[in-house]
Motif scaffolding. Structure first.
Motif, PDB file in Angstrom:
ATOM      1  N   VAL A  14      42.466  -4.223 -20.978  1.00 25.88           N
ATOM      2  CA  VAL A  14      42.925  -2.864 -21.244  1.00 25.88           C
ATOM      3  C   VAL A  14      43.871  -2.469 -20.126  1.00 25.88           C
ATOM      4  O   VAL A  14      43.499  -2.458 -18.948  1.00 25.88           O
ATOM      5  CB  VAL A  14      41.760  -1.863 -21.325  1.00 25.88           C
ATOM      6  CG1 VAL A  14      42.289  -0.447 -21.551  1.00 25.88           C
ATOM      7  CG2 VAL A  14      40.806  -2.247 -22.459  1.00 25.88           C
ATOM      8  N   ILE A  15      45.110  -2.163 -20.498  1.00 28.24           N
ATOM      9  CA  ILE A  15      46.135  -1.832 -19.511  1.00 28.24           C
ATOM     10  C   ILE A  15      46.512  -0.362 -19.648  1.00 28.24           C
ATOM     11  O   ILE A  15      46.948   0.076 -20.714  1.00 28.24           O
ATOM     12  CB  ILE A  15      47.368  -2.733 -19.693  1.00 28.24           C
ATOM     13  CG1 ILE A  15      46.969  -4.202 -19.468  1.00 28.24           C
ATOM     14  CG2 ILE A  15      48.479  -2.322 -18.742  1.00 28.24           C
ATOM     15  CD1 ILE A  15      48.078  -5.189 -19.755  1.00 28.24           C
ATOM     16  N   GLY A  16      46.334   0.378 -18.564  1.00 23.41           N
ATOM     17  CA  GLY A  16      46.572   1.819 -18.585  1.00 23.41           C
ATOM     18  C   GLY A  16      45.251   2.558 -18.731  1.00 23.41           C
ATOM     19  O   GLY A  16      44.598   2.461 -19.769  1.00 23.41           O
ATOM     20  N   LEU A  17      44.838   3.260 -17.676  1.00 21.41           N
ATOM     21  CA  LEU A  17      43.528   3.904 -17.678  1.00 21.41           C
ATOM     22  C   LEU A  17      43.623   5.426 -17.743  1.00 21.41           C
ATOM     23  O   LEU A  17      42.840   6.137 -17.116  1.00 21.41           O
ATOM     24  CB  LEU A  17      42.730   3.472 -16.439  1.00 21.41           C
ATOM     25  CG  LEU A  17      42.237   2.026 -16.473  1.00 21.41           C
ATOM     26  CD1 LEU A  17      41.639   1.627 -15.135  1.00 21.41           C
ATOM     27  CD2 LEU A  17      41.222   1.834 -17.599  1.00 21.41           C
ATOM     28  N   GLY A  18      44.580   5.910 -18.517  1.00 25.76           N
ATOM     29  CA  GLY A  18      44.638   7.338 -18.799  1.00 25.76           C
ATOM     30  C   GLY A  18      43.524   7.708 -19.764  1.00 25.76           C
ATOM     31  O   GLY A  18      42.567   6.958 -19.955  1.00 25.76           O
TER      32      GLY A  18
END
Length: 223
Positions: A14-18
């Motif tokens: 999972v890329i991007g932890l917004g």
């Protein structure tokens, strides 16, 4: 990184932890999947460090960086990068070049989505639009829950219509009359049961129905 996931395993990058990426990563962990989460923001990485299996700070637009992290050993990836469209597109391209077989990517709009598809995304997600449509269906009170698929097919949870009370599903003939299939019945204080022709509908029953979206909407409007 311990216990790397292989392509046929349950691991997901999972890329991007917004808000979107973080929610996806946390849900995957709760479902028992190994997750490698990556974000360029050190504060975000720190905030997720004790909640996810593996969390790494890195620039994901470079294929060499992703390879060093072992991303190519994962069969699936979710790109949840938000407002930085360039980073989103370059990350999808890098994942595609690494041979990741199943890439899901968040898009901010149709143009962004088309670019993601052309650069290697297998599935493009429009979370804001999907949530808006779902809320629109639920806010009327006719549907209790609603899921629509890409091909105009939906699964809906709704209250049983009054005309069905005291009758079996066979007697109601809901499929021939309304074009929907009753999948299951949830009765208050009882377990979910799969629908059978002899299942009797009672006041207060919740029905899980499936079928073309428009037909599901029309059926829910009966309640």
């Amino acid at each position: 990184m311990a216990n790397p996931a292989h392509e046929d395993g349950d691991g997901v990058v999972v890329i991007g932890l917004g808000r979107f990426g973080g929610a996806v990563a946390e849900s995957l962990v709760q479902l028992g999947h190994e997750v490698l989460a990556i974000d360029e923001d050190a504060e975000l990485v720190q905030s997720w460090a004790d909640r996810l299996t593996h969390v790494v700070q890195a620039d994901t637009t470079e294929g060499d960086t992703l390879r060093r992290l072992g991303v190519h050993e994962f069969g699936r990836a979710v790109v949840g990068i938000g407002t930085d469209i360039e980073a989103s597109v370059l990350t999808v391209l890098a994942l595609s070049e690494l041979g990741v077989r199943d890439i899901w990517a968040k898009a901010l709009g149709p143009k962004h989505g088309r670019i993601l598809e052309r650069t290697g995304a297998h599935h493009v997600i429009y979370p804001e639009a999907a949530m808006g449509e779902r809320v629109a269906h639920l806010v009327t009170g006719k549907m209790i829950d609603f899921i629509e698929f890409d091909d105009g097919f939906a699964i809906v949870k709704t209250r049983a219509p009054r005309e069905a009370f005291g009758k079996t599903l066979a007697e109601c003939a809901l499929r021939s009359r309304y074009g929907v299939t009753v999948v299951g019945v949830k009765r208050p204080r009882e377990d979910f049961t799969y629908a059978r022709p002899e299942t009797t509908i009672q006041p207060g029953d919740l029905l899980i129905v499936s079928g073309p979206t428009k037909r599901c909407e029309a059926f829910a409007a009966l309640t």
